[in-house]
Design a protein around this motif. Structure first.
Motif, PDB file in Angstrom:
ATOM      1  N   ALA A 133       0.805  -1.211   0.000  1.00  0.00           N
ATOM      2  CA  ALA A 133       0.000   0.000   0.000  1.00  0.00           C
ATOM      3  C   ALA A 133       0.843   1.267   0.000  1.00  0.00           C
ATOM      4  O   ALA A 133       0.309   2.356  -0.050  1.00  0.00           O
ATOM      5  CB  ALA A 133      -0.949   0.002   1.206  1.00  0.00           C
ATOM      6  N   GLY A 134       2.166   1.127   0.082  1.00  0.00           N
ATOM      7  CA  GLY A 134       3.007   2.309   0.000  1.00  0.00           C
ATOM      8  C   GLY A 134       3.497   2.780   1.357  1.00  0.00           C
ATOM      9  O   GLY A 134       3.192   2.192   2.401  1.00  0.00           O
ATOM     10  N   PRO A 174      -0.390   3.590   5.737  1.00  0.00           N
ATOM     11  CA  PRO A 174      -0.101   3.780   4.315  1.00  0.00           C
ATOM     12  C   PRO A 174      -1.150   4.704   3.702  1.00  0.00           C
ATOM     13  O   PRO A 174      -2.334   4.632   4.049  1.00  0.00           O
ATOM     14  CB  PRO A 174      -0.188   2.358   3.752  1.00  0.00           C
ATOM     15  CG  PRO A 174       0.128   1.477   4.913  1.00  0.00           C
ATOM     16  CD  PRO A 174      -0.480   2.170   6.103  1.00  0.00           C
ATOM     17  N   PRO A 202      -2.957   4.979   0.910  1.00  0.00           N
ATOM     18  CA  PRO A 202      -4.245   4.481   0.432  1.00  0.00           C
ATOM     19  C   PRO A 202      -5.150   3.978   1.558  1.00  0.00           C
ATOM     20  O   PRO A 202      -6.377   4.079   1.463  1.00  0.00           O
ATOM     21  CB  PRO A 202      -3.861   3.346  -0.517  1.00  0.00           C
ATOM     22  CG  PRO A 202      -2.477   3.692  -0.965  1.00  0.00           C
ATOM     23  CD  PRO A 202      -1.833   4.288   0.241  1.00  0.00           C
ATOM     24  N   TRP A 212      -2.462   5.785  -8.215  1.00  0.00           N
ATOM     25  CA  TRP A 212      -2.150   4.566  -7.493  1.00  0.00           C
ATOM     26  C   TRP A 212      -2.223   3.331  -8.395  1.00  0.00           C
ATOM     27  O   TRP A 212      -2.933   3.320  -9.405  1.00  0.00           O
ATOM     28  CB  TRP A 212      -3.126   4.386  -6.334  1.00  0.00           C
ATOM     29  CG  TRP A 212      -2.959   5.400  -5.242  1.00  0.00           C
ATOM     30  CD1 TRP A 212      -1.861   6.175  -4.984  1.00  0.00           C
ATOM     31  CD2 TRP A 212      -3.931   5.749  -4.264  1.00  0.00           C
ATOM     32  NE1 TRP A 212      -2.085   6.985  -3.903  1.00  0.00           N
ATOM     33  CE2 TRP A 212      -3.348   6.742  -3.431  1.00  0.00           C
ATOM     34  CE3 TRP A 212      -5.235   5.331  -3.990  1.00  0.00           C
ATOM     35  CZ2 TRP A 212      -4.019   7.314  -2.365  1.00  0.00           C
ATOM     36  CZ3 TRP A 212      -5.910   5.895  -2.924  1.00  0.00           C
ATOM     37  CH2 TRP A 212      -5.311   6.869  -2.113  1.00  0.00           C
ATOM     38  N   GLU A 248      -3.377  -2.425  -6.868  1.00  0.00           N
ATOM     39  CA  GLU A 248      -3.287  -2.978  -5.516  1.00  0.00           C
ATOM     40  C   GLU A 248      -3.508  -1.899  -4.461  1.00  0.00           C
ATOM     41  O   GLU A 248      -4.119  -2.152  -3.411  1.00  0.00           O
ATOM     42  CB  GLU A 248      -1.920  -3.632  -5.308  1.00  0.00           C
ATOM     43  CG  GLU A 248      -1.703  -4.917  -6.084  1.00  0.00           C
ATOM     44  CD  GLU A 248      -1.348  -4.652  -7.549  1.00  0.00           C
ATOM     45  OE1 GLU A 248      -1.103  -3.476  -7.917  1.00  0.00           O
ATOM     46  OE2 GLU A 248      -1.299  -5.626  -8.329  1.00  0.00           O
ATOM     47  N   GLN A 249      -3.030  -0.692  -4.707  1.00  0.00           N
ATOM     48  CA  GLN A 249      -3.238   0.388  -3.746  1.00  0.00           C
ATOM     49  C   GLN A 249      -4.699   0.812  -3.695  1.00  0.00           C
ATOM     50  O   GLN A 249      -5.229   1.100  -2.624  1.00  0.00           O
ATOM     51  CB  GLN A 249      -2.342   1.572  -4.108  1.00  0.00           C
ATOM     52  CG  GLN A 249      -0.871   1.325  -3.813  1.00  0.00           C
ATOM     53  CD  GLN A 249      -0.003   2.465  -4.308  1.00  0.00           C
ATOM     54  OE1 GLN A 249      -0.097   2.873  -5.464  1.00  0.00           O
ATOM     55  NE2 GLN A 249       0.840   2.994  -3.434  1.00  0.00           N
ATOM     56  N   ALA A 281      -6.438  -1.616  -1.596  1.00  0.00           N
ATOM     57  CA  ALA A 281      -6.187  -1.373  -0.175  1.00  0.00           C
ATOM     58  C   ALA A 281      -7.109  -0.283   0.362  1.00  0.00           C
ATOM     59  O   ALA A 281      -7.604  -0.370   1.498  1.00  0.00           O
ATOM     60  CB  ALA A 281      -4.727  -0.996   0.049  1.00  0.00           C
TER      61      ALA A 281
END
Length: 305
Positions: A184-185, A219, A221, A260, A263-264, A267
């Motif tokens: 998610a970063g 994260p 997101p 994004w 996957e983000q 999330a």
């Protein structure tokens, strides 16, 4: 049963203000009490301040430091004056009263999202992953307590022992598995209760963001997904619809000038379902239906969970 924080007596409040702010109370302007007791006062030296009293917690000092840094950066929030310091067995903070302001209609989703993006941009970077621990339970999908739901914030009931809403337990576990999977970063600092009830506007411009006990780190997101679920609350007494959540996530990316990965975005949808499911478990005790199985299924699909 709700656990309201009792409001301090006039005598207690006057003595505290005299000791910590150097002036006693001339007039009480308002009092509210829920998780915290919040009292607006005019001091004898004519300053107008808000005193917030609640149980002591280490995270309060970090939340206040974030609020202070944001105020110094020009972000629209009340200026902290003090705290947390003792108030009997409790902890209290004081901030400058920022009166007035209006709720913003739901067609202002881009403004809601842009203000959150501005907060994230101006907030200090998190120094450690657990600097705000424990997070408020409606955001605490990553708690380590061994069961699906952390203790509720405003009632005694064990949310893990409610058979009438057992279907939400599976939803919560699927969301937690999806969010643990990532990616998610990087972690950012933001506001964990980004509902309309905590935001005030003047002529369409941000006037004041309140409730800085709700500062969290997550994260980006995930932080945005939590906000995407609750941003209309206060204008309406319901969570965001699927379309409203999607509009918020999209508007945030535009405001933050980012795009994004799939996957983000998943999330963000997972985080939106965590807060909805937590609130649904809790509000079921009051006979309130906050989340339907059909809505949960749609958000699970969008979350890839």
């Amino acid at each position: 049963m709700a656990l309201a924080q009792p409001a301090p007596t006039d005598t207690e409040l006057d003595a505290w203000c005299l000791r910590w702010l150097g002036s006693g109370v001339s007039e009480t302007l308002f009092t509210t009490a829920h998780l915290s007791a919040v009292v607006g006062v005019r001091l004898k030296d004519d300053r107008e301040v808000v005193v917030k009293v609640r149980p002591p917690a280490a995270r309060l000092a970090v939340c206040t430091a974030v609020q202070q840094a944001l105020w110094h950066s020009g972000f629209p929030c009340p200026r902290p004056l003090l705290g947390p310091v003792p108030f009997g067995a409790h902890a209290a903070t004081a901030e400058v009263l920022v009166p007035g302001g209006d709720l913003l209609a739901l067609d202002g989703v881009a403004q809601y999202a842009a203000l959150l993006a501005r907060l994230v941009r101006q907030a200090p970077r998190p120094q450690t992953a657990d600097m705000f621990a424990p997070h408020p339970p409606w955001t605490a999908w990553d708690h380590t307590l061994g069961r699906t739901w952390p203790p509720a914030d405003d009632r005694d009931a064990d949310l893990n022992a409610l058979p009438d809403t057992a279907w939400l337990d599976e939803v919560g576990e699927r969301v937690r598995r999806r969010l643990r999977r990532g990616p998610a970063g990087p972690t950012v600092v933001g506001h964990g209760d980004w509902g309309a009830h905590n935001l005030r506007w003047r002529d369409g411009q941000p006037w004041a963001v309140h409730d800085w006990d709700s500062v969290i780190s997550a994260p980006e997101p995930v932080l945005v997904g939590l906000a995407a679920a609750c941003w209309p609350t206060g204008v309406v007494l319901r969570p965001a619809t699927l379309d409203e959540s999607a509009a918020f996530v999209e508007a945030y990316q535009q405001a933050a000038d980012c795009r994004w990965s799939a996957e983000q975005v998943q999330a963000a949808w997972a985080a939106s379902l965590w807060i909805d499911a937590f609130n649904a478990k809790k509000l079921a005790l009051d006979g309130v239906a906050w989340l339907s199985p059909e809505e949960a299924d749609r958000r699970l699909a969008l979350a890839g969970a």
